[in-house]
Design an enzyme around this catalytic site. Structure first.
Site, PDB file in Angstrom:
ATOM      1  N   GLU A  15      27.813  41.572  40.389  1.00  0.00           N
ATOM      2  CA  GLU A  15      29.090  42.292  40.359  1.00  0.00           C
ATOM      3  C   GLU A  15      29.035  43.422  41.388  1.00  0.00           C
ATOM      4  OE1 GLU A  15      31.983  42.046  38.879  1.00  0.00           O
ATOM      5  OE2 GLU A  15      31.682  40.670  37.185  1.00  0.00           O
ATOM      6  N   ASP A  70      38.245  37.050  43.064  1.00  0.00           N
ATOM      7  CA  ASP A  70      37.118  37.855  43.550  1.00  0.00           C
ATOM      8  C   ASP A  70      36.008  37.000  44.166  1.00  0.00           C
ATOM      9  OD1 ASP A  70      36.732  37.046  40.752  1.00  0.00           O
ATOM     10  OD2 ASP A  70      34.925  38.268  40.749  1.00  0.00           O
ATOM     11  N   HIS A 123      33.361  34.003  42.934  1.00  0.00           N
ATOM     12  CA  HIS A 123      33.930  33.621  41.644  1.00  0.00           C
ATOM     13  C   HIS A 123      35.184  32.763  41.857  1.00  0.00           C
ATOM     14  CE1 HIS A 123      34.827  35.178  37.284  1.00  0.00           C
ATOM     15  NE2 HIS A 123      34.406  33.933  37.305  1.00  0.00           N
TER      16      HIS A 123
HETATM   17 ZN   LIG Z   1      34.421  37.675  38.835  1.00  0.00          ZN
END
Ligand SMILES: [Zn+2]
Length: 267
Positions: A89, A146, A136
């Site tokens: 992330e 994203d 993603h």
């Molecule tokens: Zn994501």
């Protein structure tokens, strides 16, 4: 000082080896808000690593465990991507928190350097094909945007992380594109170049039903492809440049069989 490790409870056991990296942006107003969510047992989401704007890295889940970051989706025939991937992330507000100008918030250099260094270190520890370093949005095109079209995938590819199309390998799509005037195709329309296009996108890894119709599913996959490999042509439309890059990229992906455990079988 950012802590190196904060344990998230949101993981369970893997059932196969790591062979994929999935990059995300957090899409929240701050890194702290994202961190809180990724460690909240009620949210049931996590990632192995979080990368701050400063380039600092916080690990949330040990790589041995199956972190919950990918959700529903598919890549190269695999639908449980959590079980075989490392999730990263990257703190960035993304499409949810654009700048006042409407542009997406840029990824700072230090942060991208840290993404590259982390991926390089992961690649020394696990056997991961270049075609399995994805966003993603690649594995969930209908649901996710994203890490976004502002993420510098070309810079990563230059550093040896992930694929980038060599357009000199595109031999037929130039002719196919010539049959297709720009923006002449609307959703629901059939065209002879759609079937080979879908087949190439499937070869790269996207999940797509067969057929010769330019449908919503294909438009979403094209948009995901463009976010990653043709961000200057972000339309969801099969423009000439996108077609060339899709053909070129499809030729650099080793064939995989459309079955869930093929990589495991290969050892
Ligand atoms: Zn994501």
């Amino acid at each position: 000082m950012t802590p190196d490790f904060i344990s998230s409870p949101n993981y369970n056991a893997r059932n196969r080896a790591i062979d994929t990296i999935i990059l995300h942006y957090t899409g929240m107003e701050s890194g702290q808000a994202a961190l809180d969510r990724l460690c909240d047992p009620g949210a049931k989401v996590s990632a192995h690593y979080m990368i701050w704007e400063t380039g600092e890295i916080t690990q949330l889940v040990d790589e041995r465990h199956r972190a919950w970051h990918a959700g529903l989706g598919s890549w190269q025939g695999d639908s449980d991507l959590n079980t075989c991937s490392i999730g990263i992330e990257i703190i960035n507000g993304g499409h949810n928190f654009p700048l006042e100008t409407g542009e997406l918030p840029p990824y700072p250099d230090l942060q991208i350097k840290a993404v590259i260094a982390l991926c390089q270190s992961i690649l020394t520890r696990h056997s991961i094909a270049a075609s399995r370093i994805i966003g993603h949005s690649d594995m969930a095109p209908a649901r996710k945007e994203d890490p976004g079209e502002h993420f510098p995938w070309a810079q990563l590819a230059k550093a040896g992380i992930g694929l980038w199309p060599d357009e000199s390998a595109a031999l037929v799509s130039e002719n196919e594109a010539a049959e297709l005037p720009d923006d002449a195709l609307s959703i629901g329309q059939s065209h002879s170049m759609i079937r080979p296009l879908k087949s190439r996108l499937r070869t790269i890894g996207y999940a797509l039903a067969d057929g010769g119709v330019y449908d919503k599913e294909l438009a979403a996959v094209l948009l995901a492809f463009q976010r990653h490999w043709a961000p200057e042509y972000l339309t969801g439309y099969p423009c000439r440049e996108s077609l060339k890059r899709i053909e070129a990229l499809s030729k650099s992906v080793p064939n995989f069989k459309h079955q869930p455990n093929f990589r495991q079988q290969e050892g």
